[in-house]
Scaffold this active site. Structure first.
Site, mmCIF file in Angstrom:
data_model
loop_
_atom_site.group_PDB
_atom_site.id
_atom_site.type_symbol
_atom_site.label_atom_id
_atom_site.label_comp_id
_atom_site.label_asym_id
_atom_site.label_seq_id
_atom_site.Cartn_x
_atom_site.Cartn_y
_atom_site.Cartn_z
ATOM 1 N N GLY A 64 0.783 -1.274 -0.229
ATOM 2 C CA GLY A 64 0.531 -0.041 0.061
ATOM 3 C C GLY A 64 0.542 1.491 0.060
ATOM 4 O O GLY A 64 2.191 1.584 -0.157
ATOM 5 N N GLY A 112 -0.122 -4.498 -0.093
ATOM 6 C CA GLY A 112 -1.246 -5.133 -0.519
ATOM 7 C C GLY A 112 -1.032 -5.967 -1.688
ATOM 8 O O GLY A 112 -2.799 -5.967 -2.231
ATOM 9 N N GLU A 135 4.816 -6.312 6.850
ATOM 10 C CA GLU A 135 4.222 -5.161 8.367
ATOM 11 C C GLU A 135 5.079 -4.876 9.580
ATOM 12 O O GLU A 135 5.053 -4.418 10.399
ATOM 13 C CB GLU A 135 3.073 -5.631 7.854
ATOM 14 C CG GLU A 135 1.936 -5.131 7.142
ATOM 15 C CD GLU A 135 1.943 -6.202 5.732
ATOM 16 O OE1 GLU A 135 2.202 -7.435 5.629
ATOM 17 O OE2 GLU A 135 1.285 -6.201 4.348
ATOM 18 N N ASP A 143 -1.934 -7.321 7.138
ATOM 19 C CA ASP A 143 -3.754 -7.265 7.264
ATOM 20 C C ASP A 143 -3.893 -7.572 5.770
ATOM 21 O O ASP A 143 -3.800 -8.520 5.068
ATOM 22 C CB ASP A 143 -4.051 -5.854 7.378
ATOM 23 C CG ASP A 143 -3.616 -4.959 6.522
ATOM 24 O OD1 ASP A 143 -2.295 -5.328 5.577
ATOM 25 O OD2 ASP A 143 -4.010 -3.799 6.204
HETATM 26 C C1 QUE Z 1 6.395 -2.766 4.348
HETATM 27 C C2 QUE Z 1 5.793 -2.671 3.742
HETATM 28 C C3 QUE Z 1 4.933 -2.461 2.756
HETATM 29 C C4 QUE Z 1 6.952 -2.242 2.326
HETATM 30 C C5 QUE Z 1 8.373 -2.406 3.352
HETATM 31 C C6 QUE Z 1 7.711 -3.308 3.907
HETATM 32 C C7 QUE Z 1 4.502 -1.554 1.971
HETATM 33 C C8 QUE Z 1 4.897 -0.943 0.780
HETATM 34 C C9 QUE Z 1 5.971 -0.618 0.048
HETATM 35 C C10 QUE Z 1 6.659 -0.157 -0.694
HETATM 36 C C11 QUE Z 1 6.403 0.062 -1.779
HETATM 37 C C12 QUE Z 1 6.366 0.632 -2.628
HETATM 38 C C13 QUE Z 1 7.999 1.127 -3.095
HETATM 39 C C14 QUE Z 1 8.741 0.860 -2.561
HETATM 40 C C15 QUE Z 1 8.076 0.083 -1.044
HETATM 41 O O1 QUE Z 1 7.164 -1.103 1.305
HETATM 42 O O2 QUE Z 1 3.299 -1.423 2.286
HETATM 43 O O3 QUE Z 1 9.456 0.710 -2.140
HETATM 44 O O4 QUE Z 1 8.017 1.755 -4.397
HETATM 45 O O5 QUE Z 1 3.995 -0.593 -0.083
HETATM 46 O O6 QUE Z 1 8.473 -3.531 5.280
HETATM 47 O O7 QUE Z 1 3.883 -3.316 4.019
#
Ligand code: QUE
Length: 343
Positions: A64, A112, A135, A143
């Site tokens: 997300g 997500g 998460e 989730d």
């Molecule tokens: C835990 C997460 C997410 C995460 C890393 C975590 C998450 C998330 C991203 C994410 C999304 C887009 C990117 C990026 C990271 O990392 O939900 O670099 O370009 O969207 O440890 O829940």
């Protein structure tokens, strides 16, 4: 505006997550667009299959848009609850879809992205699939229906994956039943053509092109995973891991680097999720996540992992012992603004 491409191709409705620079991470607009597209496709008798895929070659969907939430949602309760509530309603819609639904999990499939794939009947992995529920490392919980799906994986694989945020390769995804089919990247274009040409059932079309993902490293770890992760407290899991082999001690080190609050919430929610419907699990997740907004660890976790990238979050409370049952109980109460509903 075109962060989700929606196309009619023959018998199929294709949804393409189109934010490749952000690894196709889901924002609120994308969630609403996807949910509406699912509703429309399900109501269209000419659509006999829905296919969801990600643009670019790096990610199906990396999660997300937590960076935006971390920036604005501490002081904007409606933004926070609006995003998670709509995302979880979309997850439930996927779980209850009657139209066959195919997720092409090519690249990062995390958070997500798991909610967009794990609830459907056809979950295609490729050489590039990297699955994780990371998460606990940003002060959140697994989730998007994770507390319904993860307890249903073989043995304690779901508990291990949720607490450690472990990254699973394609063969591991097949072994763990996260993926239903392995299709090599060089056959994906053909798979999409077959799916658009809806002459045969989806299952037969995918099976025609499916190959073997190869041996999974999880097979050798499975006894250890089930032995150590079957306990019902994080402290008991750690005590068990501390007396184990090098792999076990490494898992303990990883869990100790995660948010103590998130670890305890996660284990409790996973155990509750074992007997919960998808709706019950999502309702509990929504309660927890609503309470997380008023806490510390999510904002600190996003700062340390995604914004400053110093990988050194200062969790508060800082230890498992400091997270008592009374504190945990608050996260399972109905939010002032009411529970998630699916009407
Ligand atoms: C835990 C997460 C997410 C995460 C890393 C975590 C998450 C998330 C991203 C994410 C999304 C887009 C990117 C990026 C990271 O990392 O939900 O670099 O370009 O969207 O440890 O829940």
């Amino acid at each position: 505006m075109t962060e989700v491409l929606i196309e009619r191709r023959g018998a199929a409705r294709f949804l393409t997550l189109n934010r490749p620079a952000a690894l196709n991470a889901l924002n609120h607009d994308m969630v609403k667009t996807i949910h509406r597209a699912l509703f429309d496709a399900a109501a269209d008798a000419d659509v006999t299959r829905i296919v969801i895929t990600g643009a670019g070659d790096r990610a199906f969907c990396a999660g997300g848009d937590v960076a935006t939430l971390a920036r604005h949602a501490r002081s904007d309760r409606a933004m926070w609850e609006g995003f998670f509530g709509d995302e979880y309603r979309m997850n439930q819609a996927i779980a209850r879809l009657v139209t066959p639904y195919v997720a092409i999990m090519d690249g990062f499939t995390m958070g997500g992205g798991v909610g967009l794939s794990a609830h459907g009947p056809f979950r295609v992995v490729t050489e590039r699939t990297l699955f994780a529920m990371p998460e606990t490392g940003i002060g959140l919980i697994p989730d998007v229906g994770g507390t319904h799906v993860l307890p249903r994986l073989p043995g304690e694989i779901g508990t291990w994956a949720a607490l450690t945020g472990a990254r699973l390769k394609p063969a591991d995804c097949i072994y763990a039943e996260i993926g239903t089919h392995f299709v090599p990247i060089d056959r994906l274009a053909l798979l999409e053509e077959l799916l658009a040409d809806g002459d045969l059932p989806v299952a037969e079309q995918i099976e025609t092109l499916a190959g073997h993902a190869g041996p999974s490293s999880l097979e050798a770890l499975r006894d250890g995973i089930d032995f150590h992760f079957g306990h019902d407290s994080v402290e008991a899991i750690l005590a068990s891991l501390d007396t184990g082999d090098d792999w076990a001690m490494e898992q303990a080190r990883i869990i100790r680097s995660m948010s103590p609050t998130s670890c305890k919430l996660t284990l409790r929610a996973l155990r509750m999720g074992e007997g919960a419907s998808i709706e019950e699990a999502l309702r509990t997740e929504y309660r927890i996540v609503s309470a997380i907004r008023t806490g510390h660890d999510f904002f600190e976790g996003v700062r340390a992992v995604l914004l400053d990238k110093d990988k050194n979050p200062l969790w508060s409370p800082a230890s498992l012992e400091a997270v008592d049952d009374a504190m945990l109980a608050r996260y399972f109460e109905e939010p002032e603004t009411g529970d998630l509903n699916f009407d």
